[in-house]
Design an enzyme around this catalytic site. Sequence first.
Site, PDB file in Angstrom:
ATOM      1  N   GLU A  59      85.378  49.807   2.007  1.00 60.71           N
ATOM      2  CA  GLU A  59      85.763  51.072   1.380  1.00 60.71           C
ATOM      3  C   GLU A  59      85.912  52.105   2.475  1.00 60.71           C
ATOM      4  O   GLU A  59      84.962  52.400   3.215  1.00 60.71           O
ATOM      5  CB  GLU A  59      84.716  51.545   0.371  1.00 60.71           C
ATOM      6  N   ASP A 133      91.497  62.164   1.034  1.00 65.97           N
ATOM      7  CA  ASP A 133      91.993  63.508   1.313  1.00 65.97           C
ATOM      8  C   ASP A 133      93.504  63.527   1.125  1.00 65.97           C
ATOM      9  O   ASP A 133      94.220  62.730   1.730  1.00 65.97           O
ATOM     10  CB  ASP A 133      91.644  63.886   2.757  1.00 65.97           C
ATOM     11  N   LYS A 137     100.091  69.239   2.899  1.00 63.72           N
ATOM     12  CA  LYS A 137     101.233  69.749   3.658  1.00 63.72           C
ATOM     13  C   LYS A 137     102.063  68.612   4.234  1.00 63.72           C
ATOM     14  O   LYS A 137     101.521  67.617   4.729  1.00 63.72           O
ATOM     15  CB  LYS A 137     100.747  70.666   4.781  1.00 63.72           C
ATOM     16  N   ASP A 169      93.030  61.449  -8.436  1.00 62.18           N
ATOM     17  CA  ASP A 169      93.348  62.318  -9.560  1.00 62.18           C
ATOM     18  C   ASP A 169      94.515  63.241  -9.208  1.00 62.18           C
ATOM     19  O   ASP A 169      94.962  64.026 -10.038  1.00 62.18           O
ATOM     20  CB  ASP A 169      92.131  63.160  -9.950  1.00 62.18           C
ATOM     21  N   THR A 207      83.513  56.360  -8.889  1.00 66.25           N
ATOM     22  CA  THR A 207      82.850  57.118  -7.833  1.00 66.25           C
ATOM     23  C   THR A 207      82.236  58.364  -8.474  1.00 66.25           C
ATOM     24  O   THR A 207      82.525  58.698  -9.626  1.00 66.25           O
ATOM     25  CB  THR A 207      83.846  57.564  -6.750  1.00 66.25           C
TER      26      THR A 207
END
Length: 226
Positions: A59, A133, A137, A169, A207
């Site tokens: 992971e 993350d 941009k 999400d 998670t």
Amino acid sequence: MRNSMRQRKTKNLERKLKSYEHVIIREDTVRPGHWIEDFFPEMINPGLNEICHPKLYVEIGCGKGRFITSMGSRMPEDCFVAVEGQKSVAHKAMKLAEDEALSNIRFFLGYVDRPDEMWGPGEIDGIFLNFSDPWPKKRHAKRRLTYHKRLTAYSRLLTPDGFIQFKTDNDGLFESALEEIEIAGLEILTVTRDLHNSEYAHNNVMTEYEEKFSNLGEKINMVVMR
């Protein structure tokens, strides 16, 4: 993990990490292609005619460890590596694994920019990218874990039946990921834009982040590829 989710500093962190040295993998000890025998020797099962190796799952970005510890508990015969660049967060994951008496999880405290220098071809059975993350941009697109060159690099490390699973999400990131998967030439095995209301929900391991935001009504996207 979202950029806005800042972590509190852990007091005496380096001292606390020393008590987990037995489960921490140092970069200078890594030998691509030898992770199980080097870091999980007790998991190898010598049979009568051959040595049976457990499967290896990774992971990348384990957060506080709920997902990786749940997987380790579900599959005690296999090996799990949790990669986390934030030491204070990794410390919480290690404590959780210790509290649950899981001996089949190891931790790499750092970031994986060159996965081919960490693992050998065909060494990993599954790679999990959970709520990475988004780097929203455009100029930062190459930093995303789902950037096509990264996906290609991960895919070279997989066993013939290996897979990469990505959950988020962030709808924009997910649509971008689907485009990157196509560029990388990978095969999509499973895809859903509403995981918790799909046929895959019963087998899903959440998670901490996933549970929090799904409880707020946000839909979870998932894609599995190889």
